[in-house]
Write a protein that holds these residues in place. Sequence first.
Motif, mmCIF file in Angstrom:
data_model
loop_
_atom_site.group_PDB
_atom_site.id
_atom_site.type_symbol
_atom_site.label_atom_id
_atom_site.label_comp_id
_atom_site.label_asym_id
_atom_site.label_seq_id
_atom_site.Cartn_x
_atom_site.Cartn_y
_atom_site.Cartn_z
ATOM 1 N N ALA A 168 40.179 -9.681 -0.102
ATOM 2 C CA ALA A 168 40.152 -8.238 -0.372
ATOM 3 C C ALA A 168 39.273 -7.566 0.672
ATOM 4 O O ALA A 168 38.300 -8.154 1.152
ATOM 5 N N THR A 169 39.619 -6.341 1.024
ATOM 6 C CA THR A 169 38.922 -5.653 2.114
ATOM 7 C C THR A 169 38.543 -4.237 1.722
ATOM 8 O O THR A 169 39.371 -3.476 1.220
ATOM 9 N N LEU A 170 37.281 -3.898 1.950
ATOM 10 C CA LEU A 170 36.781 -2.559 1.675
ATOM 11 C C LEU A 170 36.252 -1.984 2.988
ATOM 12 O O LEU A 170 35.293 -2.500 3.565
ATOM 13 N N THR A 171 36.902 -0.933 3.472
ATOM 14 C CA THR A 171 36.519 -0.322 4.743
ATOM 15 C C THR A 171 35.692 0.930 4.488
ATOM 16 O O THR A 171 36.101 1.823 3.734
ATOM 17 N N MET B 67 30.792 3.032 -3.575
ATOM 18 C CA MET B 67 29.923 3.472 -2.484
ATOM 19 C C MET B 67 30.667 3.458 -1.147
ATOM 20 O O MET B 67 30.048 3.496 -0.084
ATOM 21 N N LYS B 68 31.975 3.388 -1.214
ATOM 22 C CA LYS B 68 32.808 3.161 -0.033
ATOM 23 C C LYS B 68 32.472 4.080 1.137
ATOM 24 O O LYS B 68 32.311 3.644 2.278
ATOM 25 N N GLU B 69 32.356 5.359 0.875
ATOM 26 C CA GLU B 69 32.135 6.326 1.957
ATOM 27 C C GLU B 69 30.752 6.172 2.594
ATOM 28 O O GLU B 69 30.532 6.621 3.720
ATOM 29 N N GLU B 70 29.837 5.529 1.873
ATOM 30 C CA GLU B 70 28.494 5.325 2.416
ATOM 31 C C GLU B 70 28.410 4.113 3.333
ATOM 32 O O GLU B 70 27.435 3.958 4.076
#
Length: 389
Positions: A61-64, A121-124
């Motif tokens: 899984a990937t969180l950019t 917190m993705k955008e951080e």
Amino acid sequence: MQNEVMRKAVEIEDYVLSFRRDLHAHPELSGEEVETQKKIIRELEKLGIPYRKAGSTSIIATLTGGRKGKTVALRGDIDALPIVEEADVPFRSIMEGKMHACGHDAHAAMLLGAARILSEMKEELTGEVRFFFQEGEETFTGAKKIIEAGGMDGVDACFGMHGMPSLPTGQVDITPGYRMAGCDTIYVKLEGVSGHSSMPHLARDTIHPACVFVTGLQDIITKNLNAQDPVVLSVGKFMGGTKANIISKYTELEISMRYFSPEARKRVHEGIRRHAKAIGEAYEVKVDVEIEESALSLYNEEEVTKIASESAEKVFGKQNIITTPRLMGSEDMPFYFQYTKGVYAFLGYRNEEKEAIYFPHHEKFKIDEDYMKYGVALHVQFALDFLRS
């Protein structure tokens, strides 16, 4: 004072525990984690985290993040063991002869909890976080499958953890250097000439030279290696002969080897082959040696271990960072470390009041579930700290 990441981990503690208990009640063996994979995928889809399948039953899984940066990989294994559970828990295994007796159900749930927090917190985030839900750790096959699927491409650091009863709940061991041993299995086959036991001179026995071979194994360690560089050789199988009055044509041995340094490993491999050749010539028998390289030794790289230790101080408190002795047990985590800097932590789950005292692979294995919020928080804190470094 509780730090912000730990506070978030406490807030989702019920979610993590519920997921772990479901996995515990429905364990699946290495390479068979089909339903486990489906359950993890359902949660990732709810969280909106992109993923792809890897190997037989693994998930990458990937969180950019909102800004470009480095890439960190977090790993949790998901497979169970062929053990009949005797632990007294209300969510004990309902799968006959299968049990999460190594805590991989907790590892998977803690990683999922970390994914949930980080997704919020993705955008951080500055960079990318990859989550490896890995099959087949117990068979040393899962890490290789994730690597073959490109999971380690572009990864700058890799982090993993394991619950241990050598530490009480609330303590952690993150120490640089060698922390777990590598593991090889060595197969030795002797072939001679069969004959009647009354006339051994007309035959070529293999049982006696095999005994001499076994007794000489420890000489390889004591006379060829630095005594401060430990290696363990254990003969787990010795099989030869068919009947008392028949000279044994074949004898087979299986030897387990544990080591830390690659240099020591190489010297022992060479010593065993020399020893086998000498025994063969001395007793006029054929001796074949096959070495199956199972797992590498686990080495925590100094730079990322320092970052992980600082992360742990924020979660556990400096007074709860403990160093324990190296383990002669093995893991497949080191395969990831061949491709990038890596660090592996031992988290305490010992709680005598809850009977959480057993070492992994015991039929009464039980964890103190209070340790899981620490694991969730440590995953998150290390990811954040590394991406900011």
